[in-house]
Design an enzyme around this catalytic site. Structure first.
Site, PDB file in Angstrom:
ATOM      1  N   ASP A  18      45.235 -46.034  -0.244  1.00 39.53           N
ATOM      2  CA  ASP A  18      44.080 -46.499  -1.027  1.00 39.53           C
ATOM      3  C   ASP A  18      42.793 -45.678  -0.874  1.00 39.53           C
ATOM      4  O   ASP A  18      41.704 -46.251  -0.789  1.00 39.53           O
ATOM      5  CB  ASP A  18      43.770 -47.962  -0.679  1.00 39.53           C
ATOM      6  N   LYS A  78      48.843 -51.574  -6.479  1.00 39.19           N
ATOM      7  CA  LYS A  78      49.109 -52.852  -5.811  1.00 39.19           C
ATOM      8  C   LYS A  78      47.869 -53.733  -5.856  1.00 39.19           C
ATOM      9  O   LYS A  78      46.748 -53.249  -6.115  1.00 39.19           O
ATOM     10  CB  LYS A  78      49.538 -52.623  -4.358  1.00 39.19           C
ATOM     11  N   CYS A 111      43.983 -53.365   4.455  1.00 40.67           N
ATOM     12  CA  CYS A 111      45.285 -52.808   4.051  1.00 40.67           C
ATOM     13  C   CYS A 111      45.987 -52.042   5.174  1.00 40.67           C
ATOM     14  O   CYS A 111      47.215 -52.089   5.275  1.00 40.67           O
ATOM     15  CB  CYS A 111      45.113 -51.932   2.817  1.00 40.67           C
TER      16      CYS A 111
END
Length: 197
Positions: A18, A78, A111
């Site tokens: 990310d 996601k 995350c």
């Protein structure tokens, strides 16, 4: 030999979590974190370690930043706070279920943490590259690293990973890796983490 955490180029995957445009102004040490992750990605290509890339809600948070050098990689979109979505699970299976994961990206307490928990539950060894991981808050970052170490992840650095993967100056790819080590890793504010211990 269990529990030592020695890295190997075999049975290892690089997970890139990310590192997207909208995070750029808010993540502590963003530029240096991405720079270190980019070196890890370059090394993974030299050493034949497969990389897997995710993006958190790219519609709102934008694409992966170009300086990571990952434009050729498929980006798995996601919304969950773990990288371990169905598409990533399938990719890991196609790779023969690697035993070790080198993990970098953002955010450490979200995350990165959720991904680490999932990988550890699967029985994988997780190497979190501390100078290639961050959060908006340095407090969240440092406590996340401490928490993940308690759970059994290994904390390491970009240079340590590169050197452990080649292990010998006679390694056929050492010269290429050595070029990635030409400049020392930038300080990403981790000294406070150790002074607090």
């Amino acid at each position: 030999m269990a529990g030592i955490g020695r890295l190997s180029t075999k049975d290892t995957v690089l997970l890139l979590c990310d590192m997207q445009e909208k995070f750029r102004p808010n993540i502590f040490q963003f530029t240096n974190i991405v720079s270190n992750a980019a070196r890890l990605l370059q090394a993974s290509r030299v050493l034949g370690i497969p990389p897997i890339l995710t993006e958190q809600y790219p519609k709102g948070l934008g694409p992966t930043v170009p300086e990571l050098g990952a434009t050729d990689l498929p980006a798995h979109a996601k919304t969950s706070f773990t990288m371990m979505i169905e598409e990533v699970e399938k990719e890991l299976q196609a790779l023969g279920n690697p035993k070790q994961a080198i993990l970098c990206g953002i955010e450490a307490h979200a995350c990165i943490a959720c991904t680490t928990f999932d990988l550890l539950e699967k029985g994988m060894e997780v190497h979190i590259v501390a100078d290639a991981v961050s959060s908006r808050s340095q407090t969240d970052r440092l406590f996340a690293l401490s928490r993940l170490k308690q759970s059994g992840a290994y904390l390491t650095t970009t240079e340590a990973v590169l050197l452990q993967l080649v292990q010998d100056a006679k390694h056929p790819n050492f010269k290429e890796i050595q070029k990635l080590l030409a400049h020392p890793s930038p300080d990403t504010g981790l000294l406070a983490f150790f002074s607090a211990l």
